[in-house]
Design an enzyme around this catalytic site. Structure first.
Site, short mmCIF file in Angstrom:
data_model
loop_
_atom_site.label_atom_id
_atom_site.label_comp_id
_atom_site.label_asym_id
_atom_site.label_seq_id
_atom_site.Cartn_x
_atom_site.Cartn_y
_atom_site.Cartn_z
N GLY A 65 8.25 -21.78 -8.83
CA GLY A 65 7.45 -20.77 -8.15
C GLY A 65 6.37 -20.21 -9.04
O GLY A 65 6.54 -20.05 -10.25
N GLY A 88 6.84 -15.65 -10.67
CA GLY A 88 6.86 -16.93 -11.37
C GLY A 88 5.70 -17.08 -12.35
O GLY A 88 5.90 -17.47 -13.50
N HIS A 133 8.22 -4.44 9.29
CA HIS A 133 7.04 -3.65 8.97
C HIS A 133 6.46 -3.06 10.24
O HIS A 133 6.26 -3.78 11.22
CB HIS A 133 6.01 -4.55 8.28
CG HIS A 133 4.96 -3.78 7.57
ND1 HIS A 133 4.02 -3.03 8.23
CD2 HIS A 133 4.71 -3.63 6.25
CE1 HIS A 133 3.23 -2.45 7.34
NE2 HIS A 133 3.63 -2.80 6.14
N ARG A 138 9.28 2.80 6.57
CA ARG A 138 9.02 1.70 7.49
C ARG A 138 10.05 1.56 8.60
O ARG A 138 9.70 1.31 9.74
CB ARG A 138 9.00 0.40 6.69
CG ARG A 138 7.85 0.37 5.75
CD ARG A 138 7.87 -0.85 4.90
NE ARG A 138 6.56 -0.90 4.24
CZ ARG A 138 6.19 -1.85 3.42
NH1 ARG A 138 7.00 -2.83 3.14
NH2 ARG A 138 4.99 -1.81 2.89
N ARG A 174 12.92 -1.51 1.34
CA ARG A 174 11.96 -1.44 0.24
C ARG A 174 10.83 -0.49 0.58
O ARG A 174 10.31 -0.50 1.69
CB ARG A 174 11.39 -2.82 -0.04
CG ARG A 174 10.30 -2.84 -1.07
CD ARG A 174 9.82 -4.24 -1.36
NE ARG A 174 9.09 -4.84 -0.26
CZ ARG A 174 7.80 -4.62 -0.01
NH1 ARG A 174 7.09 -3.77 -0.74
NH2 ARG A 174 7.20 -5.23 0.99
N LEU A 194 5.36 -5.86 -5.30
CA LEU A 194 4.45 -6.39 -6.33
C LEU A 194 4.89 -5.86 -7.69
O LEU A 194 4.94 -6.58 -8.68
CB LEU A 194 3.01 -5.96 -6.02
CG LEU A 194 2.48 -6.39 -4.65
CD1 LEU A 194 1.03 -5.93 -4.48
CD2 LEU A 194 2.56 -7.90 -4.48
C1 LIG Z 1 1.33 -9.81 4.48
C2 LIG Z 1 2.10 -9.20 3.34
C3 LIG Z 1 1.61 -8.09 2.67
C4 LIG Z 1 2.31 -7.52 1.62
N1 LIG Z 1 1.80 -6.43 0.99
C5 LIG Z 1 2.47 -5.89 -0.05
C6 LIG Z 1 1.94 -4.77 -0.74
O1 LIG Z 1 0.89 -4.24 -0.40
N2 LIG Z 1 2.63 -4.27 -1.79
C7 LIG Z 1 3.80 -4.83 -2.20
O2 LIG Z 1 4.36 -4.35 -3.18
N3 LIG Z 1 4.32 -5.90 -1.58
C8 LIG Z 1 3.69 -6.44 -0.51
N4 LIG Z 1 4.23 -7.53 0.13
C9 LIG Z 1 5.42 -8.19 -0.41
C10 LIG Z 1 5.05 -9.07 -1.60
O3 LIG Z 1 3.81 -9.68 -1.39
C11 LIG Z 1 6.06 -10.17 -1.88
O4 LIG Z 1 7.34 -9.66 -1.84
C12 LIG Z 1 5.83 -10.75 -3.26
O5 LIG Z 1 4.50 -11.12 -3.43
C13 LIG Z 1 6.74 -11.92 -3.53
O6 LIG Z 1 6.38 -12.51 -4.76
P1 LIG Z 1 7.24 -13.63 -5.43
O7 LIG Z 1 6.62 -13.95 -6.72
O8 LIG Z 1 8.66 -13.20 -5.46
O9 LIG Z 1 7.19 -14.88 -4.43
P2 LIG Z 1 6.00 -15.68 -3.74
O10 LIG Z 1 4.68 -15.10 -3.99
O11 LIG Z 1 6.43 -15.88 -2.33
O12 LIG Z 1 5.99 -17.07 -4.47
C14 LIG Z 1 6.92 -18.06 -4.24
C15 LIG Z 1 6.57 -19.26 -5.07
O13 LIG Z 1 7.66 -20.15 -5.09
C16 LIG Z 1 7.24 -21.45 -4.79
N5 LIG Z 1 8.38 -22.11 -4.18
C17 LIG Z 1 9.24 -21.61 -3.25
N6 LIG Z 1 10.19 -22.50 -2.98
C18 LIG Z 1 9.95 -23.57 -3.76
C19 LIG Z 1 10.60 -24.81 -3.92
N7 LIG Z 1 11.68 -25.14 -3.25
N8 LIG Z 1 10.05 -25.69 -4.80
C20 LIG Z 1 8.94 -25.39 -5.50
N9 LIG Z 1 8.31 -24.22 -5.38
C21 LIG Z 1 8.81 -23.32 -4.52
C22 LIG Z 1 6.02 -21.29 -3.93
O14 LIG Z 1 5.21 -22.43 -4.02
C23 LIG Z 1 5.38 -20.07 -4.58
O15 LIG Z 1 4.64 -20.48 -5.70
C24 LIG Z 1 3.54 -8.09 1.22
C25 LIG Z 1 4.04 -9.20 1.89
C26 LIG Z 1 3.35 -9.73 2.97
C27 LIG Z 1 3.97 -10.84 3.75
#
Ligand SMILES: Cc1cc2nc3c(=O)[nH]c(=O)nc-3n(C[C@H](O)[C@H](O)[C@H](O)COP(=O)(O)OP(=O)(O)OC[C@H]3O[C@@H](n4cnc5c(N)ncnc54)[C@H](O)[C@@H]3O)c2cc1C
Ligand code: SF4
Ligand code: FES
Lengths: 639, 256
Positions: A41, A46, A267, A331, A436, A442
């Site tokens: 990820g 990640g 949401h 929320r 949350r 973030l």
């Molecule tokens: C529309 C929207 C708006 C949001 N706004 C906010 C906000 O304003 N403030 C806030 O705090 N949060 C917000 N959130 C929540 C927040 O964006 C997410 O919880 C957060 O970005 C998740 O980050 P992450 O690094 O955990 O995962 P992600 O960003 O989802 O990254 C996952 C990564 O894992 C990889 N991956 C997954 N499975 C596999 C696999 N099997 N093999 C290889 N690679 C894989 C993907 O390619 C990707 O690179 C929002 C969410 C959404 C949907």
């Protein structure tokens, strides 16, 4: 039999992380080079984790199914990121952020983890600014803040409506710097399909190249999953279309416990679905609730256009029911209230499936220019999708699945119940309890990646010094690789009549119906009958065309949907066993007389972590008791 | 509405491509362009034809995954609109829509509408960052940045890396992308230390993969984020300075 030890350090809450950092073992620079860490990820968690580990000198391999790390779902976050900087002098502090997060999570998270998160929040902002993240600024050149749902201080940092994009581009740039330096090896368009363990420890992963279909093994001393949340188990959600739970689920089947799967977040401010072909739901940032006022017509039969409905005939129901928080209630409260309005027939719009979010008063108070400055791109997005101009007519909004608080169980070090498998970001269950707060995901993803993993992974690796990691010729790798190849063959050989999307959509309907905002024993039990029936149909009637050795989107989806079936079932079972209302969800059987959620601390003040016990068997439940020493446990009230 | 779709189908990087024609009935005007493709794919699967491979993820115009040529225009040619943000209401009943992948030397086709854009990542890895290790950042508000400067950096930083600018350019040049990436960092005080070496490294890497710019200006028109072509002239200025500066002076006094 697994025992759950969260390994929370001793000492007062505000000294735990400090003393733990001192007690963790270090790896000397010359030895770091000998260790390989696999990061799955490249989202906020990640990318930040991989870059930080590489800066320390470890060999890091990053896998992502995206074509570039910059496309991870984190890119879509809009509203902002919290930090206890107290720049606004409005009474914020590390303790208050800690307090708000515990309370917002409805007393279902670990105090020690959450306090650490609040402490680290301030460093995140420093780090991001140094990387060049263009946060919004005031005219004096200092950083601007806004307030965000559920809290009474302004502690949210933002970059227009694209905070996630800018934070991810920051993390991505540091990651790419390490790629350029040769310390990180990048594997785009590769999907992890199994975790390999040898003697109960992480040994590596098996991945499939999405372009060539080639299945390969990679050995490492530690594996970090930063693979995001599982909101797409509901099919329609605000998550990116490809977000899925496969990585977490395969780790679960290899021994990682899955905690609180039923804790999902809805949401309140999304654009209501317009037709049955809808492929995803679009979020309108929660920040809109700062200036927008939510209302419905008092009379369900009122079909006048919103502008012609006089004040006296409008019900600003959140302001009425929750005078101290008004439109800024958390929320879940806002979502449930909207659902009730719609259920009572007071919904608005062509399908009567929304409520109004009105900016008329804000435009009068602040002027159109200021409103444009704050929300311009969101208004534009809304206009584009609905063909309605929010400067002229109120937006229509409705709740949608947005975030998953549940995830793989981790200890204080973010290590799962498989030694050497760490889990970061939305993929773990750690910090948000049953709900949350806005702008905290973030923060958590970056705290995990920049400031926690570099220490805790190091501590784990220090214990492995002098041990050779098993190579990819080890039978465990061979067996896992075979399993992955076999799955591809199986999907291609069913040759039925229905696409994976068909099954995904049907599964989503069951999930939303029975495990959405409100849940009941009867409904959940119904889901436990419906899901296996649908799954049986999937196994019998799936149609995947093409082959396994070229880019094949349906084949990718089939694997993800298969895992969603199993995860969906576990989610339902978890919801069924948790006979209380808490955080993001209401259990019909557990509410107060005036219809507010009723928590049951006596019976449910624990983390529910489920252990895979084999195909076709129900998972076993383990409980990690939650204790609160620093915050007085109370029922939430936003009245 | 009823439409006719002419879609580029290509089985693999080495395979010969061809246009296939698919009649598409009963599309709602409220659907997005990608939802229309979803429906076409569902129908193709029912008919036993392999679905069209196309790239997408966020479906809200921010991840930069999507991107196809629609009737010869990148992302369909509507102002500030990525393919996923395009709605069917912009088409008319009876229209024929031609859908092709990005066409550029640096973006080889992988399959159907999917191309390999990793050359863009190669440009970033040689300089698209500020070198600051985790933990070494100073307190964020130590460095006030004029709002105008920060806003201008944000204007550049909005680029989603979709590659439409390259696809729209007759030369297949990546000037708009590279200049947006550069100016985001070069405008900020934090980005000054590496400004010149960053510019030279990224521009030279860009030239390894992409064509040269002859000021057609098509990129700016195609860009779904409204990235301004002005950034290209700033990049050219910084490149010349970067080449001629004595780096041992760290660019002091010349950075204006
Ligand atoms: C529309 C929207 C708006 C949001 N706004 C906010 C906000 O304003 N403030 C806030 O705090 N949060 C917000 N959130 C929540 C927040 O964006 C997410 O919880 C957060 O970005 C998740 O980050 P992450 O690094 O955990 O995962 P992600 O960003 O989802 O990254 C996952 C990564 O894992 C990889 N991956 C997954 N499975 C596999 C696999 N099997 N093999 C290889 N690679 C894989 C993907 O390619 C990707 O690179 C929002 C969410 C959404 C949907
Ligand atoms: S400059 Fe515009 S067109 Fe080019 S990659 Fe960035 S967003 Fe896409
Ligand atoms: S799908 Fe993400 S920008 Fe279009």
């Amino acid at each position: 039999m697994v025992t759950l030890d969260a390994r929370i350090p001793d000492g007062p809450i505000n000294e735990k992380w400090e003393s733990h950092r001192f007690n963790m073992r270090l790896v000397n620079p010359a030895n770091k080079r000998r260790f390989t860490v696999i990061m799955i990820g490249s989202g906020l968690a990640g990318a930040s984790g991989a870059a930080s580990l590489a800066e320390l000198g470890y060999n890091v391999k990053v896998f992502t199914y995206h074509d570039s790390p910059r496309r991870a779902h984190s890119i879509a976050a809009q509203g902002g990121i919290n930090a206890a900087k107290n720049y606004q002098n409005d009474g914020d502090s590390v303790f208050r952020l800690f307090y708000d997060t515990i309370k917002g999570g409805d007393f279902r998270s670990r105090e020690a983890n959450v306090h650490r998160l609040a402490e680290l929040s301030v460093n995140i902002i420093d780090q991001c600014v140094a990387q060049g993240v263009p946060f919004a600024r005031e005219y004096g050149g200092l950083l601007d803040n806004r307030s965000f749902g559920g809290v009474q201080v302004s502690r949210t940092f933002y970059a227009r409506g694209q905070t996630g994009q800018q934070l991810l581009l920051g993390a991505y740039s540091t990651l790419m710097r390490q790629v350029g330096l040769g310390t990180v090896e990048l594997f785009p368009r590769q999907e992890m399909l199994d975790v390999v363990t040898v003697d109960g420890r992480a040994a590596g992963v098996v991945v499939r190249d999405l372009v060539t279909g080639e299945v390969s093994s990679h050995a490492a001393h530690a594996v970090v999953l930063a693979t995001g949340g599982y909101g797409n188990v509901y099919y329609l959600s605000t998550n990116a279309k490809k977000s899925n739970a496969t990585a977490a689920w395969r780790a679960h089947k290899r021994g990682a416990l899955f905690a609180n799967p039923c804790y999902t977040q809805i949401h309140p401010t999304c654009i209501p679905a317009s037709d049955d072909f809808q492929s995803k739901l679009t979020l309108m940032s929660e920040s809109l609730r700062n200036d927008g006022r939510i209302w419905v017509p008092k009379d369900p039969a009122d079909t006048r256009p919103p502008n012609q409905i006089p004040e006296a005939d409008r019900d600003y129901y959140l302001e009425r029911m929750y005078p101290s928080f008004g439109n800024l209630v958390p929320r879940d409260v806002a979502s449930r209230a909207a659902k009730r309005q719609v259920d009572q027939g007071r919904g608005v719009g062509p399908k009567r499936n929304g409520v109004y979010l009105d900016f008329a008063e804000a435009i009068q108070r602040l002027g159109r220019k200021e409103v444009e400055e704050r929300y311009g791109n969101l208004f534009e997005m809304y206009d584009r999708i609905t063909d309605e101009d929010p400067y002229e007519t109120p937006m229509r909004i409705y709740p949608a699945i947005h975030y998953t608080m549940g995830g793989l169980w981790v200890d204080y070090n973010l290590m799962s119940s498989i030694p050497g498998v760490f889990v970061a970001g939305e993929a773990n269950f750690s910090d948000h309890g049953a709900n949350r707060l806005g702008a905290s995901a973030l923060m958590q993803g970056l705290a995990d990646g920049y400031f926690i993993l570099p220490y805790t992974v190091g501590d784990y690796l220090a214990g492995l010094l002098g041990q050779k990691a098993p190579g990819t010729d080890h039978p465990a790798f061979v067996e896992a690789r075979k399993g992955v190849e076999e799955q591809t063959r199986r999907f291609l050989s069913i040759k039925g009549t229905k696409s994976p999307d068909h099954f995904h959509r049907e599964l989503g309907k069951i999930m939303w119906e029975q495990a959405g905002m409100e849940r009941s024993k009867a409904g959940l039990e119904q889901a436990l009958r419906d899901i296996p029936a649908l799954r049986a149909d999937f196994d019998r009637d799936l149609r995947i065309l093409g082959t396994g050795d070229s880019l094949n989107d349906s084949l990718e989806k089939a694997g993800r949907v298969a895992d969603f079936f199993e995860l969906g079932e576990l989610l339902i079972r978890d919801a069924l066993h948790r006979e209380e209302s808490c955080g993001g969800h209401l259990r019909i059987e557990s509410q107060t007389e005036d219809g507010e959620a009723m928590r049951d601390d006596e019976h449910f003040s624990y983390v529910g972590a489920w252990e895979w016990t084999g195909d076709g068997q129900p998972q076993a439940l383990h409980k990690e008791a939650l204790t609160f020493e620093n915050i007085h446990v109370a029922q939430r009230s936003y009245k | 509405m009823d439409l006719t779709l002419k879609v580029w189908r290509q089985d693999g990087p080495q395979a010969r491509g061809r246009f296939e024609t698919y009649p598409v009935q009963g599309i709602s005007a409220d659907m997005s362009f990608l939802e229309m493709l979803d429906i076409v794919n569902e129908r193709l699967i029912t008919e036993g034809v392999e679905p069209i491979q196309f790239e997408h993820d966020c479906r809200e115009g921010i991840c930069g995954s999507c991107g196809v040529m629609i009737n010869g225009k990148a992302h369909g040619g509507h102002e500030r609109t990525a393919t996923c943000q395009l709605h069917m209401r912009t088409f008319k009943d009876g229209d024929t829509i031609v859908v092709e992948p990005w066409r550029a030397g640096a973006f080889p086709v992988i399959r159907d509408l999917v191309v390999n854009r990793s050359a863009l990542d190669r440009i970033i890895e040689v300089g698209g960052f500020i070198s600051v290790n985790t933990g070494s950042a100073p307190e964020a508000n130590m460095l006030p940045i004029p709002k105008e400067v920060s806003d201008a950096a944000m204007d550049a930083a909005e680029c989603i890396g979709c590659g439409a600018c390259v696809a729209a350019c007759p030369n297949g040049a990546a000037q708009l992308f590279t200049s947006a990436k550069l100016q985001h960092l070069n405008l900020l005080p934090q980005g000054q230390a590496e400004r010149w070496q960053r510019t030279v490294a990224m521009v030279e890497k860009m030239e390894e993969y992409f064509g040269g710019c002859t000021n057609h200006g098509e990129c700016q028109v195609a860009c779904p984020k409204g990235i301004s072509i002005d950034f290209i002239s700033y990049m050219n200025r910084d490149f010349i300075k970067g080449k001629s500066l004595n780096r041992r002076l760290g660019g002091q006094g010349l950075a204006k």
